[in-house]
Scaffold this motif. Structure first.
Motif, mmCIF file in Angstrom:
data_model
loop_
_atom_site.group_PDB
_atom_site.id
_atom_site.type_symbol
_atom_site.label_atom_id
_atom_site.label_comp_id
_atom_site.label_asym_id
_atom_site.label_seq_id
_atom_site.Cartn_x
_atom_site.Cartn_y
_atom_site.Cartn_z
ATOM 1 N N SER A 58 -9.785 -6.151 19.557
ATOM 2 C CA SER A 58 -8.453 -5.733 20.012
ATOM 3 C C SER A 58 -8.444 -4.230 20.098
ATOM 4 O O SER A 58 -7.342 -3.718 20.594
ATOM 5 C CB SER A 58 -7.482 -6.066 18.957
ATOM 6 O OG SER A 58 -7.832 -5.487 17.826
ATOM 7 N N VAL A 59 -9.256 -3.525 19.702
ATOM 8 C CA VAL A 59 -9.174 -1.890 20.212
ATOM 9 C C VAL A 59 -10.317 -1.372 21.175
ATOM 10 O O VAL A 59 -11.490 -1.472 21.045
ATOM 11 C CB VAL A 59 -9.642 -1.256 18.798
ATOM 12 C CG1 VAL A 59 -9.749 0.130 18.660
ATOM 13 C CG2 VAL A 59 -8.876 -2.042 17.419
ATOM 14 N N PRO A 60 -9.567 -0.705 21.983
ATOM 15 C CA PRO A 60 -10.307 -0.084 23.112
ATOM 16 C C PRO A 60 -11.348 1.069 22.395
ATOM 17 O O PRO A 60 -10.983 1.780 21.687
ATOM 18 C CB PRO A 60 -9.379 0.535 24.214
ATOM 19 C CG PRO A 60 -8.322 0.697 23.337
ATOM 20 C CD PRO A 60 -7.935 -0.344 22.371
ATOM 21 N N LEU A 61 -12.692 0.893 23.017
ATOM 22 C CA LEU A 61 -13.826 1.897 22.867
ATOM 23 C C LEU A 61 -13.824 2.837 23.969
ATOM 24 O O LEU A 61 -14.335 1.953 24.886
ATOM 25 C CB LEU A 61 -14.938 1.191 22.248
ATOM 26 C CG LEU A 61 -16.063 2.072 21.973
ATOM 27 C CD1 LEU A 61 -15.782 3.057 20.600
ATOM 28 C CD2 LEU A 61 -17.254 1.140 21.673
ATOM 29 N N VAL A 62 -13.530 4.119 23.879
ATOM 30 C CA VAL A 62 -13.381 4.697 24.939
ATOM 31 C C VAL A 62 -14.169 5.903 25.349
ATOM 32 O O VAL A 62 -14.230 6.891 24.527
ATOM 33 C CB VAL A 62 -11.838 5.042 25.407
ATOM 34 C CG1 VAL A 62 -11.501 5.910 26.668
ATOM 35 C CG2 VAL A 62 -10.863 3.769 25.430
ATOM 36 N N VAL A 63 -14.992 6.141 26.349
ATOM 37 C CA VAL A 63 -15.462 7.303 27.021
ATOM 38 C C VAL A 63 -14.827 7.793 28.282
ATOM 39 O O VAL A 63 -14.966 6.851 29.185
ATOM 40 C CB VAL A 63 -17.026 7.116 27.056
ATOM 41 C CG1 VAL A 63 -17.628 8.395 27.682
ATOM 42 C CG2 VAL A 63 -17.822 6.663 25.814
ATOM 43 N N PRO A 64 -13.702 8.665 28.146
ATOM 44 C CA PRO A 64 -12.989 8.988 29.493
ATOM 45 C C PRO A 64 -13.615 8.657 30.720
ATOM 46 O O PRO A 64 -13.165 8.134 31.701
ATOM 47 C CB PRO A 64 -12.317 9.991 28.892
ATOM 48 C CG PRO A 64 -12.244 10.013 27.513
ATOM 49 C CD PRO A 64 -13.578 9.617 27.261
#
Length: 346
Positions: free
Chosen positions: A108-114
């Motif tokens: 439910s949580v985005p894991l982000v490398v922009p």
């Protein structure tokens, strides 16, 4: 809109730690003012003064009440503290960016490398997770190549600086190095083995399958960020006697041919990546400290497979690998919020 133009309050949680301090340096470079910031840490650090933008900020003891005053909270603490404080911060309407491992694999949580999947921030999620430093420096490179030729298999060996284990680990490397030269007994507490003039092929605890938690972390995070759940990827993580900067030796096999020249051209065109096109131009851990960029060199063909390349990837683990990724997520969130406000009917 830049972070400096954002009118909301930004709380840096763990501000006195290695990553927290680096976050503050980057925010200062971005023109954020002291009036936009609150610094949070444990009771041991509460009351300390931190110089920022020509002013002094007093470190506050971390509390639910203090966090509730923030619009954004940047967490640079361990998973236990993150789990204790983040849910209440979200309930209070705070947008949280967490650099701990607590929520990285939460569906439910985005894991982000922009640079790789920054589009996930357009929905303005209330909680965003930032990956491990190894993942943050590896995936911007792999993603560029993956867009040209789909990834088939990745094999990585890491050479990780002791700063990734915290300030006490850095102190231990320094004290052991001095002990070697002065012929004093070698004492170790942060690592199970001597780290001075040595390499330790274990980062974090071992799992039942013989891999370490660090190695599994990179595998799981890479699959999630790239959105390739079944990506064949294997990692060997090694701690080396270097203070700053993680290095990765990466072998990549593709589903379609990609030449060395194509790879170099693609990586050279990518903002944030420095590519060494000549074999003798070696990206080094000693040269990458304090830099925002990811350095790539030793790009060469793997003759043992139909479509494969070898790469050497180096980045400052505290800066690009941790703090900068958090700030870049914040910058993208601010941009998205500005775009949404601009497009909203008047």
């Amino acid at each position: 809109m830049s972070i400096a133009q954002e009118k909301g309050m930004i709380g840096v949680v763990g501000a006195t730690g290695l990553v927290g301090s680096e976050i503050l340096r980057i925010l200062e470079e971005r023109g954020v003012t002291a009036q936009q910031l609150s610094l949070f840490a444990s009771s041991d650090s509460a009351g300390e003064l931190y110089s920022f933008g020509g002013e002094e900020l007093e470190v506050r003891e971390l509390s639910h009440e203090g966090l509730a005053e923030m619009d954004f909270a940047l967490f640079a603490v361990n998973a236990t503290i993150a789990e204790r404080f983040i849910p209440r911060a979200k309930e209070a309407g705070v947008i949280v960016i967490d650099s701990s491992e607590r929520y990285r694999l939460d569906d439910s949580v985005p894991l982000v490398v922009p640079e790789v999947n920054g589009e996930l921030l357009s929905s303005s999620p209330a909680l965003i997770s930032s990956p491990s430093s190894l993942t943050a420096q590896l995936l911007p490179v792999l993603a560029v190549l993956h867009r040209k030729a789909p990834l088939k298999r990745v094999v990585a060996s890491t050479y990780q600086a002791v700063s990734g284990a915290g300030k006490a680990a850095m102190d231990e490397l320094w004290e052991q190095t001095r002990a070697v030269f002065t012929q004093q007994p070698i004492e170790f507490e942060e690592f199970q083995y001597q780290i001075a003039f040595n390499c330790i092929p274990q980062v974090d605890l071992f799992l039942e399958d013989g891999y370490t938690k660090e190695e599994a972390r990179v595998v799981d995070e890479s699959r999630k960020v790239l959105d390739i759940p079944g990506l064949p990827i294997t990692v060997t993580a090694v701690r080396v006697p270097v203070f700053h900067g993680h290095a990765e030796s990466v072998n990549v096999e593709f589903d379609a041919p990609i030449s060395v020249d194509e790879a170099v051209a693609l990586l050279s065109a990518q903002p944030g990546i420095e590519i060494a096109s000549h074999p003798e131009d070696l990206p080094l851990q000693t040269d990458i400290a304090t830099k925002d960029s990811i350095a790539v060199g030793r790009v060469r063909r793997d003759p043992t497979v139909p479509s494969g390349l070898h790469l050497w990837i180096v980045a400052d683990n505290l800066r690009k690998g941790a703090a900068l990724n958090v700030v870049q997520i914040l910058e993208r969130l601010v941009e998205c919020r500005s775009d949404q406000n601009a497009s909203a009917p008047s």
